[in-house]
Scaffold this motif. Structure first.
Motif, PDB file in Angstrom:
ATOM      1  N   THR A 249      -5.047   5.649   2.579  1.00  0.00           N
ATOM      2  CA  THR A 249      -4.130   4.542   2.298  1.00  0.00           C
ATOM      3  C   THR A 249      -4.758   3.702   1.202  1.00  0.00           C
ATOM      4  O   THR A 249      -5.898   3.242   1.337  1.00  0.00           O
ATOM      5  CB  THR A 249      -3.880   3.699   3.554  1.00  0.00           C
ATOM      6  OG1 THR A 249      -3.255   4.511   4.557  1.00  0.00           O
ATOM      7  CG2 THR A 249      -2.960   2.531   3.233  1.00  0.00           C
TER       8      THR A 249
ATOM      9  N   ARG B 224       0.394   5.817   0.810  1.00  0.00           N
ATOM     10  CA  ARG B 224      -0.481   6.901   1.237  1.00  0.00           C
ATOM     11  C   ARG B 224      -0.573   7.960   0.141  1.00  0.00           C
ATOM     12  O   ARG B 224       0.370   8.171  -0.618  1.00  0.00           O
ATOM     13  CB  ARG B 224       0.021   7.533   2.526  1.00  0.00           C
ATOM     14  CG  ARG B 224       0.067   6.578   3.718  1.00  0.00           C
ATOM     15  CD  ARG B 224       0.672   7.258   4.933  1.00  0.00           C
ATOM     16  NE  ARG B 224       2.032   7.734   4.652  1.00  0.00           N
ATOM     17  CZ  ARG B 224       2.697   8.605   5.406  1.00  0.00           C
ATOM     18  NH1 ARG B 224       2.131   9.120   6.483  1.00  0.00           N
ATOM     19  NH2 ARG B 224       3.928   8.959   5.080  1.00  0.00           N
TER      20      ARG B 224
ATOM     21  N   THR C  51       0.840  -1.200   0.000  1.00  0.00           N
ATOM     22  CA  THR C  51       0.000   0.000   0.000  1.00  0.00           C
ATOM     23  C   THR C  51       0.874   1.249   0.000  1.00  0.00           C
ATOM     24  O   THR C  51       2.093   1.183   0.148  1.00  0.00           O
ATOM     25  CB  THR C  51      -0.928   0.026   1.229  1.00  0.00           C
ATOM     26  OG1 THR C  51      -0.119   0.033   2.419  1.00  0.00           O
ATOM     27  CG2 THR C  51      -1.864  -1.175   1.236  1.00  0.00           C
TER      28      THR C  51
END
Length: 365
Positions: free
Chosen positions: A44, A27, A25
């Motif tokens: 996120t 941000r 992942t």
């Protein structure tokens, strides 16, 4: 123990173990409708995977432009809660290539790159498709994200002598100033250049003009900023707050010949005065409208002066690469007023809004 191992084996066969289920992942900040405007909200999201002829960039720094404020005010690209909702803002960013897709030839993992403002304007004349590919607008997500994937043709290598923070200032303001002066303006050594204010385009214009042997004259409302731009190579300066008829002071600095080039970023409040400061056969690059865009361009006066007026909306990848070569040749380093951490991105927008900066505002990721 036997029962636990059997359970884990079953989960693994189903693809449900925690290790397998975890997807990389990153941000990013997205625009969220806030009444008739937008606010920034950190999200996120899944890290993108580069497709064929694409690269994945770990963004290290981004910078702000006046356009980004217009986006948050719903004055560019859509109304609050509408077409910009969920979009990632900011056109300008730089980072390093961390993965490449099949068939990629322009870059390798580890290359330092910046995204071009129009992701599909490579050279030549712009098109409707070009305009639709502006990063951070309604048609394409921007760079305020830890990871960005895109077609390899929409990126350029950044000069070796620049940091990521410095390179992040280039895609919009830098390319705009370069195209205005050298592509459309055909700047020559010794010519006078008028620069309005001390924002990104104007400070780039100052640095480029001085490096080319031209004579830049810059206006500001702050004596402190005036002292700083003098040290950056300004031929002349005028405080427009203490000199409301600043165009007369500009003409005095040119021996009343007038300036050959104007980077017109002010709009309706500055264009009439800029015309008074312009030399015969001069060039005005219409770039922005901090005070609103001029509704009437005095065609008769322009014809009588033999002046040229060019609308500047950033530039192509070819312009970006030519600018990078020029900056490397002259070892030009962009002027950065302040660097914010990623988490303080909203505060960076606040500084842009109040105008108390010189050069560029940068966010470090």
């Amino acid at each position: 123990m036997t029962i636990r191992l059997a359970a884990i084996t079953c989960l693994a066969l189903l693809g449900l173990t925690s290790t397998h289920a975890q997807q990389p992942t990153g941000r990013q900040f997205q625009l969220v409708g806030d009444g008739k405007a937008y606010r920034l909200e950190m999200k996120t999201v899944a890290r993108p995977t580069p497709g064929a002829k694409q690269i994945l960039v770990r963004v290290r720094a981004v910078s702000l432009n006046q356009r980004d404020l217009l986006v948050t005010r719903a004055q560019y690209g859509g109304t609050g809660g509408g077409s910009m909702a969920g979009k990632v803002p900011l056109s300008d960013g730089a980072g390093e290539v961390v993965a490449i897709g099949a068939g990629t030839t322009r870059f390798r993992v580890g290359d330092r790159v910046a995204g071009i403002f129009f992701a599909r304007w490579f050279d030549g004349n712009r098109t409707a498709d070009t305009l639709a590919s502006a990063r951070g607008g309604a048609g394409m997500d921007g760079m305020l994200s830890e990871f960005v994937a895109g077609d390899e043709n929409g990126f350029v290598k950044i000069p070796d002598h620049l940091t990521f923070e410095e390179a992040a200032t280039l895609p919009c303001a830098g390319v705009t100033a370069y195209r205005a002066l050298f592509v459309e303006g055909r700047l020559k050594k010794g010519e006078f250049v008028l620069l309005e204010g001390t924002g990104g385009v104007s400070t780039f214009g100052l640095q480029f003009a001085a490096a080319a042997g031209a004579r830049p004259i810059i206006t500001s409302s702050s004596d402190d900023k005036i002292a700083r731009v003098k040290a950056m190579g300004a031929f002349g300066t005028v405080n427009y707050r203490t000199n409301p008829e600043w165009q007369k002071e500009v003409r005095k600095l040119t021996g009343d010949a007038g300036v050959s080039h104007v980077l017109e970023v002010g709009g309706r409040d500055t264009l009439p005065r800029a015309l008074e400061a312009l030399a015969y056969d001069g060039h005005i690059a219409l770039i922005g409208g901090l005070s609103g865009f001029a509704s009437d361009v005095p065609a008769g006066r322009l014809l009588g002066m033999g002046a040229r007026v060019t609308g500047i909306y950033v530039g192509s990848r070819a312009d970006f690469e030519a600018m990078n070569r020029f900056m490397s040749q002259h070892m030009i380093r962009p002027i950065i007023d302040r660097v914010f951490p990623f988490e303080q991105s909203p505060q960076a927008f606040e500084l842009m809004d109040n105008g108390s900066y010189l050069g560029k505002i940068v966010i470090k990721l």
